[in-house]
Scaffold this motif. Structure first.
Motif, PDB file in Angstrom:
ATOM      1  N   ASN A  39     -10.408  -5.253  -3.841  1.00  0.00           N
ATOM      2  CA  ASN A  39     -11.055  -5.821  -2.654  1.00  0.00           C
ATOM      3  C   ASN A  39     -11.072  -7.343  -2.676  1.00  0.00           C
ATOM      4  O   ASN A  39     -10.830  -7.982  -1.662  1.00  0.00           O
ATOM      5  N   LYS A  40     -11.378  -7.913  -3.839  1.00  0.00           N
ATOM      6  CA  LYS A  40     -11.610  -9.355  -3.931  1.00  0.00           C
ATOM      7  C   LYS A  40     -10.390 -10.146  -4.364  1.00  0.00           C
ATOM      8  O   LYS A  40     -10.418 -11.367  -4.336  1.00  0.00           O
ATOM      9  N   GLY A  41      -9.340  -9.467  -4.799  1.00  0.00           N
ATOM     10  CA  GLY A  41      -8.155 -10.164  -5.286  1.00  0.00           C
ATOM     11  C   GLY A  41      -7.502 -10.994  -4.196  1.00  0.00           C
ATOM     12  O   GLY A  41      -7.401 -10.572  -3.050  1.00  0.00           O
ATOM     13  N   GLY A  42      -7.069 -12.167  -4.596  1.00  0.00           N
ATOM     14  CA  GLY A  42      -6.419 -13.069  -3.647  1.00  0.00           C
ATOM     15  C   GLY A  42      -4.962 -12.701  -3.409  1.00  0.00           C
ATOM     16  O   GLY A  42      -4.398 -11.836  -4.086  1.00  0.00           O
ATOM     17  N   LEU A  43      -4.363 -13.364  -2.458  1.00  0.00           N
ATOM     18  CA  LEU A  43      -2.966 -13.104  -2.122  1.00  0.00           C
ATOM     19  C   LEU A  43      -2.016 -13.480  -3.249  1.00  0.00           C
ATOM     20  O   LEU A  43      -0.886 -13.002  -3.286  1.00  0.00           O
ATOM     21  N   ASP A  44      -2.476 -14.309  -4.173  1.00  0.00           N
ATOM     22  CA  ASP A  44      -1.630 -14.732  -5.287  1.00  0.00           C
ATOM     23  C   ASP A  44      -1.675 -13.765  -6.475  1.00  0.00           C
ATOM     24  O   ASP A  44      -0.969 -13.949  -7.460  1.00  0.00           O
ATOM     25  N   GLU A  45      -2.479 -12.717  -6.389  1.00  0.00           N
ATOM     26  CA  GLU A  45      -2.561 -11.725  -7.474  1.00  0.00           C
ATOM     27  C   GLU A  45      -1.231 -10.979  -7.571  1.00  0.00           C
ATOM     28  O   GLU A  45      -0.612 -10.657  -6.554  1.00  0.00           O
ATOM     29  N   ASP A  46      -0.804 -10.689  -8.796  1.00  0.00           N
ATOM     30  CA  ASP A  46       0.457  -9.972  -9.006  1.00  0.00           C
ATOM     31  C   ASP A  46       0.490  -8.635  -8.276  1.00  0.00           C
ATOM     32  O   ASP A  46       1.535  -8.226  -7.774  1.00  0.00           O
ATOM     33  N   PHE A  47      -0.658  -7.959  -8.191  1.00  0.00           N
ATOM     34  CA  PHE A  47      -0.672  -6.648  -7.550  1.00  0.00           C
ATOM     35  C   PHE A  47      -0.559  -6.716  -6.025  1.00  0.00           C
ATOM     36  O   PHE A  47      -0.418  -5.683  -5.371  1.00  0.00           O
ATOM     37  N   ARG A  48      -0.584  -7.906  -5.472  1.00  0.00           N
ATOM     38  CA  ARG A  48      -0.391  -8.056  -4.019  1.00  0.00           C
ATOM     39  C   ARG A  48       1.095  -8.143  -3.658  1.00  0.00           C
ATOM     40  O   ARG A  48       1.456  -7.980  -2.503  1.00  0.00           O
ATOM     41  N   ALA A  49       1.942  -8.409  -4.648  1.00  0.00           N
ATOM     42  CA  ALA A  49       3.379  -8.563  -4.395  1.00  0.00           C
ATOM     43  C   ALA A  49       4.063  -7.207  -4.546  1.00  0.00           C
ATOM     44  O   ALA A  49       4.489  -6.832  -5.633  1.00  0.00           O
ATOM     45  N   TYR A  50       4.099  -6.465  -3.457  1.00  0.00           N
ATOM     46  CA  TYR A  50       4.736  -5.151  -3.492  1.00  0.00           C
ATOM     47  C   TYR A  50       5.389  -4.847  -2.156  1.00  0.00           C
ATOM     48  O   TYR A  50       5.113  -5.492  -1.148  1.00  0.00           O
ATOM     49  N   LYS A  51       6.258  -3.850  -2.207  1.00  0.00           N
ATOM     50  CA  LYS A  51       6.879  -3.293  -1.007  1.00  0.00           C
ATOM     51  C   LYS A  51       6.768  -1.784  -1.105  1.00  0.00           C
ATOM     52  O   LYS A  51       6.621  -1.240  -2.194  1.00  0.00           O
ATOM     53  N   ILE A  52       6.878  -1.132   0.019  1.00  0.00           N
ATOM     54  CA  ILE A  52       6.958   0.322   0.030  1.00  0.00           C
ATOM     55  C   ILE A  52       8.437   0.679   0.051  1.00  0.00           C
ATOM     56  O   ILE A  52       9.157   0.317   0.976  1.00  0.00           O
ATOM     57  N   ILE A  53       8.879   1.362  -0.997  1.00  0.00           N
ATOM     58  CA  ILE A  53      10.273   1.774  -1.112  1.00  0.00           C
ATOM     59  C   ILE A  53      10.306   3.278  -1.359  1.00  0.00           C
ATOM     60  O   ILE A  53       9.733   3.758  -2.337  1.00  0.00           O
ATOM     61  N   ASP A  54      10.932   3.999  -0.447  1.00  0.00           N
ATOM     62  CA  ASP A  54      11.011   5.462  -0.541  1.00  0.00           C
ATOM     63  C   ASP A  54       9.634   6.100  -0.688  1.00  0.00           C
ATOM     64  O   ASP A  54       9.434   7.021  -1.481  1.00  0.00           O
ATOM     65  N   GLY A  55       8.664   5.578   0.050  1.00  0.00           N
ATOM     66  CA  GLY A  55       7.321   6.149   0.044  1.00  0.00           C
ATOM     67  C   GLY A  55       6.494   5.816  -1.182  1.00  0.00           C
ATOM     68  O   GLY A  55       5.434   6.388  -1.386  1.00  0.00           O
ATOM     69  N   LYS A  56       6.964   4.869  -1.997  1.00  0.00           N
ATOM     70  CA  LYS A  56       6.242   4.494  -3.211  1.00  0.00           C
ATOM     71  C   LYS A  56       5.946   3.000  -3.206  1.00  0.00           C
ATOM     72  O   LYS A  56       6.716   2.199  -2.677  1.00  0.00           O
ATOM     73  N   VAL A  57       4.831   2.648  -3.831  1.00  0.00           N
ATOM     74  CA  VAL A  57       4.496   1.241  -4.012  1.00  0.00           C
ATOM     75  C   VAL A  57       5.389   0.700  -5.124  1.00  0.00           C
ATOM     76  O   VAL A  57       5.403   1.237  -6.234  1.00  0.00           O
ATOM     77  N   ALA A  58       6.146  -0.330  -4.816  1.00  0.00           N
ATOM     78  CA  ALA A  58       7.036  -0.964  -5.794  1.00  0.00           C
ATOM     79  C   ALA A  58       6.607  -2.416  -5.944  1.00  0.00           C
ATOM     80  O   ALA A  58       6.630  -3.187  -4.984  1.00  0.00           O
TER      81      ALA A  58
END
Length: 140
Positions: A89-108
């Protein structure tokens, strides 16, 4: 006498080279899913209030009864699940876990110049999936 062995991974298999061994047991139980869904419905409130609410549910009580031998582990993981919701909830946009895409229905997650769906940030990844299911980018 002591025998030191370096590069012990070569004794296992080619697919194991350079990888870590992480012994993990993944419990996929309806009671855990019920608790996760309840936590997600409470995501907008005070995260510190979630755990006391969970402990009053039948799902929680049944889980503790059915898995009495590992209560401490379950309680630790449920607390971690709640604290990771707060981090999510509180993580900023610069957090590593914010850098993802949905690929084949999975968080990558981004890994260097590529995206890898095998990377996980623990329960933060779980909450990312819940969010993406809500936004209909990932099937339920």
């Amino acid at each position: 006498r002591i025998l030191l062995i370096d590069e012990v991974d070569v004794f296992f298999s080619r697919s194991f080279y350079g990888e870590t061994y992480d012994p993990v047991l993944s419990l996929k139980l309806d009671k855990i899913a019920e608790l996760q869904n309840l936590v997600w419905t409470m995501k907008g409130g005070d995260v510190k209030m979630i755990l006391p609410v969970l402990k009053k549910t039948e799902a929680y009580k049944d889980l503790m009864r059915d898995y009495a031998g590992v209560i401490d582990i379950l309680n630790s993981q449920i607390a971690k699940m709640c604290s990771d919701l707060e981090a999510w909830n509180k993580g900023g946009l610069d957090e590593d876990f914010r850098a993802y895409k949905i690929i084949d229905g999975k968080v990558a997650y981004k890994n260097g110049g590529a995206y890898d769906s095998k990377i996980s940030f623990g329960y933060i990844t779980l909450w990312t999936y819940f969010c993406e299911v809500d936004s209909k980018r990932v099937p339920a």
